[in-house]
Design a protein around this motif. Structure first.
Motif, PDB file in Angstrom:
ATOM      1  N   GLU A   1       0.835  -1.074  -0.074  1.00  0.00           N
ATOM      2  CA  GLU A   1      -0.109  -0.023  -0.060  1.00  0.00           C
ATOM      3  C   GLU A   1       0.859   1.068  -0.012  1.00  0.00           C
ATOM      4  O   GLU A   1       2.017   1.348   0.454  1.00  0.00           O
ATOM      5  N   ASN A   2       0.343   2.173  -0.493  1.00  0.00           N
ATOM      6  CA  ASN A   2       0.832   3.700  -0.434  1.00  0.00           C
ATOM      7  C   ASN A   2       1.323   4.094   1.055  1.00  0.00           C
ATOM      8  O   ASN A   2       0.375   3.904   1.671  1.00  0.00           O
ATOM      9  N   LEU A   3       2.064   4.747   1.605  1.00  0.00           N
ATOM     10  CA  LEU A   3       2.273   5.161   2.788  1.00  0.00           C
ATOM     11  C   LEU A   3       1.422   6.180   3.172  1.00  0.00           C
ATOM     12  O   LEU A   3       1.043   7.040   2.402  1.00  0.00           O
ATOM     13  N   ASN A   4       0.858   6.063   4.368  1.00  0.00           N
ATOM     14  CA  ASN A   4       0.012   6.772   5.099  1.00  0.00           C
ATOM     15  C   ASN A   4       0.598   7.175   6.428  1.00  0.00           C
ATOM     16  O   ASN A   4      -0.069   6.508   7.504  1.00  0.00           O
ATOM     17  N   VAL A   5       1.260   8.176   6.568  1.00  0.00           N
ATOM     18  CA  VAL A   5       1.860   8.472   7.831  1.00  0.00           C
ATOM     19  C   VAL A   5       1.860  10.096   7.953  1.00  0.00           C
ATOM     20  O   VAL A   5       2.237  10.797   7.071  1.00  0.00           O
ATOM     21  N   GLY A   6       1.812  10.465   9.186  1.00  0.00           N
ATOM     22  CA  GLY A   6       2.037  12.063   9.290  1.00  0.00           C
ATOM     23  C   GLY A   6       0.597  12.670   9.718  1.00  0.00           C
ATOM     24  O   GLY A   6      -0.347  12.138   9.711  1.00  0.00           O
ATOM     25  N   VAL A  66      -9.345  16.006   1.977  1.00  0.00           N
ATOM     26  CA  VAL A  66     -10.443  15.255   2.830  1.00  0.00           C
ATOM     27  C   VAL A  66      -9.549  13.967   3.420  1.00  0.00           C
ATOM     28  O   VAL A  66      -8.988  13.084   2.783  1.00  0.00           O
ATOM     29  N   PRO A  67      -9.806  13.787   4.695  1.00  0.00           N
ATOM     30  CA  PRO A  67      -8.907  12.779   5.345  1.00  0.00           C
ATOM     31  C   PRO A  67      -8.970  11.640   4.926  1.00  0.00           C
ATOM     32  O   PRO A  67      -8.255  10.741   4.937  1.00  0.00           O
ATOM     33  N   ASP A  68     -10.328  11.156   4.395  1.00  0.00           N
ATOM     34  CA  ASP A  68     -10.657   9.561   4.078  1.00  0.00           C
ATOM     35  C   ASP A  68      -9.876   9.383   2.904  1.00  0.00           C
ATOM     36  O   ASP A  68      -9.681   8.330   2.663  1.00  0.00           O
ATOM     37  N   SER A  69      -9.343  10.128   2.006  1.00  0.00           N
ATOM     38  CA  SER A  69      -8.613  10.055   0.612  1.00  0.00           C
ATOM     39  C   SER A  69      -7.428   9.463   1.152  1.00  0.00           C
ATOM     40  O   SER A  69      -6.721   8.648   0.489  1.00  0.00           O
ATOM     41  N   THR A 117      -6.724   7.757   4.123  1.00  0.00           N
ATOM     42  CA  THR A 117      -7.163   6.229   4.534  1.00  0.00           C
ATOM     43  C   THR A 117      -7.287   5.256   3.329  1.00  0.00           C
ATOM     44  O   THR A 117      -6.853   4.297   3.426  1.00  0.00           O
ATOM     45  N   LYS A 118      -7.807   5.759   2.091  1.00  0.00           N
ATOM     46  CA  LYS A 118      -7.963   4.917   1.027  1.00  0.00           C
ATOM     47  C   LYS A 118      -6.768   4.742   0.307  1.00  0.00           C
ATOM     48  O   LYS A 118      -6.508   3.791  -0.487  1.00  0.00           O
ATOM     49  N   TYR A 119      -6.332   5.883  -0.047  1.00  0.00           N
ATOM     50  CA  TYR A 119      -5.244   5.775  -0.989  1.00  0.00           C
ATOM     51  C   TYR A 119      -3.757   6.320  -0.649  1.00  0.00           C
ATOM     52  O   TYR A 119      -2.848   6.445  -1.440  1.00  0.00           O
ATOM     53  N   GLY A 120      -3.591   6.641   0.528  1.00  0.00           N
ATOM     54  CA  GLY A 120      -2.326   7.070   1.067  1.00  0.00           C
ATOM     55  C   GLY A 120      -2.148   8.470   1.104  1.00  0.00           C
ATOM     56  O   GLY A 120      -2.788   9.119   0.405  1.00  0.00           O
ATOM     57  N   GLY A 121      -1.026   9.094   1.992  1.00  0.00           N
ATOM     58  CA  GLY A 121      -0.749  10.459   1.663  1.00  0.00           C
ATOM     59  C   GLY A 121      -0.334  10.710   0.541  1.00  0.00           C
ATOM     60  O   GLY A 121       0.429   9.948  -0.004  1.00  0.00           O
ATOM     61  N   LEU A 122      -0.014  12.189   0.390  1.00  0.00           N
ATOM     62  CA  LEU A 122       0.708  12.864  -0.901  1.00  0.00           C
ATOM     63  C   LEU A 122       1.777  13.413   0.100  1.00  0.00           C
ATOM     64  O   LEU A 122       1.732  14.503   0.904  1.00  0.00           O
ATOM     65  N   TYR A 123       2.963  13.595  -0.614  1.00  0.00           N
ATOM     66  CA  TYR A 123       4.148  14.247  -0.062  1.00  0.00           C
ATOM     67  C   TYR A 123       5.204  15.112  -1.087  1.00  0.00           C
ATOM     68  O   TYR A 123       5.086  14.533  -2.197  1.00  0.00           O
ATOM     69  N   LEU A 124       5.576  16.287  -0.472  1.00  0.00           N
ATOM     70  CA  LEU A 124       6.697  16.764  -1.268  1.00  0.00           C
ATOM     71  C   LEU A 124       8.011  15.868  -0.998  1.00  0.00           C
ATOM     72  O   LEU A 124       8.235  15.417  -0.139  1.00  0.00           O
ATOM     73  N   TRP A 125       8.791  16.061  -2.122  1.00  0.00           N
ATOM     74  CA  TRP A 125      10.025  15.276  -2.001  1.00  0.00           C
ATOM     75  C   TRP A 125      10.978  15.672  -0.740  1.00  0.00           C
ATOM     76  O   TRP A 125      11.233  14.583  -0.252  1.00  0.00           O
ATOM     77  N   ASN A 126      11.260  16.590  -0.610  1.00  0.00           N
ATOM     78  CA  ASN A 126      11.835  17.000   0.916  1.00  0.00           C
ATOM     79  C   ASN A 126      11.301  16.517   1.847  1.00  0.00           C
ATOM     80  O   ASN A 126      12.050  16.046   2.937  1.00  0.00           O
ATOM     81  N   GLU A 127      10.044  16.307   2.246  1.00  0.00           N
ATOM     82  CA  GLU A 127       9.332  15.968   3.304  1.00  0.00           C
ATOM     83  C   GLU A 127       9.552  14.331   3.352  1.00  0.00           C
ATOM     84  O   GLU A 127       9.979  13.922   4.449  1.00  0.00           O
ATOM     85  N   MET A 128       9.337  13.937   2.485  1.00  0.00           N
ATOM     86  CA  MET A 128       9.441  12.304   2.163  1.00  0.00           C
ATOM     87  C   MET A 128      11.071  11.861   2.675  1.00  0.00           C
ATOM     88  O   MET A 128      11.279  11.102   3.093  1.00  0.00           O
TER      89      MET A 128
END
Length: 236
Positions: free
Chosen positions: A51-56, A79-82, A84-95
């Motif tokens: 799964e895609n990472l969902n942390v933070g 939308v927080p549920d997004s 839950t379903k698909y993982g978080g989205l991150y900028l490169w430096n944050e990742m």
């Protein structure tokens, strides 16, 4: 897993194929991290989170993720549920947690790291039915290979998908992206994944898959603009 030879006009070219598919990583079927359980999948010599990472902590898409000792994430359309379903989205430096060393742990669990551009090439060669690991086609830009995309994409979740097979259990989802100025777009049509490899000081190497493409797209994106999905790969 076993090695073999591919019928080709080239001389002395050896490719490696995996015949067992959609299997959990031996000894590590799941990983618990930050209160969430992730499944694993073994593809050739690599062990990936399924799964895609969902942390933070979620922040608004118009804000930039910053180096403040708090892992921050975007959720599609705020939308927080997004997430839950698909993982978080991150900028490169944050990742990357504000280093430029490719293959670093970054926001991944202990014992795991952020995949490099080269590790993505291995993945692509392992799942493509025409072009094996080490083929020079993977060094190219844009759409490469033959059917790596349909073999990596999840069967469900894509809008107007053609024939996704998810043969290896990678289950790539169309999570869309957080674009420049905090605009979210392309959910259901595209999945975008960061790599830990820089293209140059301002851009990173990226992978994407489209609902209508059979292949995987290799390009680069702006570090402070593109909010993408993250997959982690286990340390060797």
């Amino acid at each position: 897993q076993q090695s073999g030879f591919l019928d080709t006009t080239e001389n002395d070219t050896t490719y490696t194929f995996q015949f067992a598919t959609n299997i959990a990583c031996p000894g590590t079927p799941t990983v618990e991290y930050q209160g969430q359980v992730y499944n694993t999948v073994q593809i050739y010599s690599q062990c990936w989170l399924k799964e895609n990472l969902n942390v933070g902590t979620m922040i608004d898409g118009v804000q930039l993720q910053t180096n403040n000792n708090i892992i921050e994430k975007y959720c599609y359309n705020n939308v927080p549920d997004s997430c839950t379903k698909y993982g978080g989205l991150y900028l490169w430096n944050e990742m990357m947690q504000y280093t430029t060393q490719q293959g670093v742990q970054g926001i991944c669990p202990s014992g795991w790291h952020l995949p490099t551009d080269e590790e993505w090439k291995v993945l692509e060669g392992a799942v493509d039915s025409w072009y094996g690991i080490g083929d020079s086609i993977w060094d190219g830009e844009g759409l490469r290979g033959f059917d790596g995309g349909i073999n990596l994409k999840s069967i469900k979740g894509w809008l107007y998908f053609y024939v996704n097979k998810n043969l290896y259990g990678f289950s790539g989802l169309p999570s869309g992206c957080r674009g420049y100025y905090g605009v979210f777009s392309l959910y259901g049509f595209f999945g975008y994944w960061l790599t830990s490899t820089e293209h140059n000081n301002d851009y990173f190497r990226q992978r994407s898959m489209c609902n209508t493409d059979d292949e995987v797209f290799r390009t680069y994106a702006y570090k402070n603009g593109a909010g993408n999905s993250v997959r982690c790969i286990r340390n060797y």
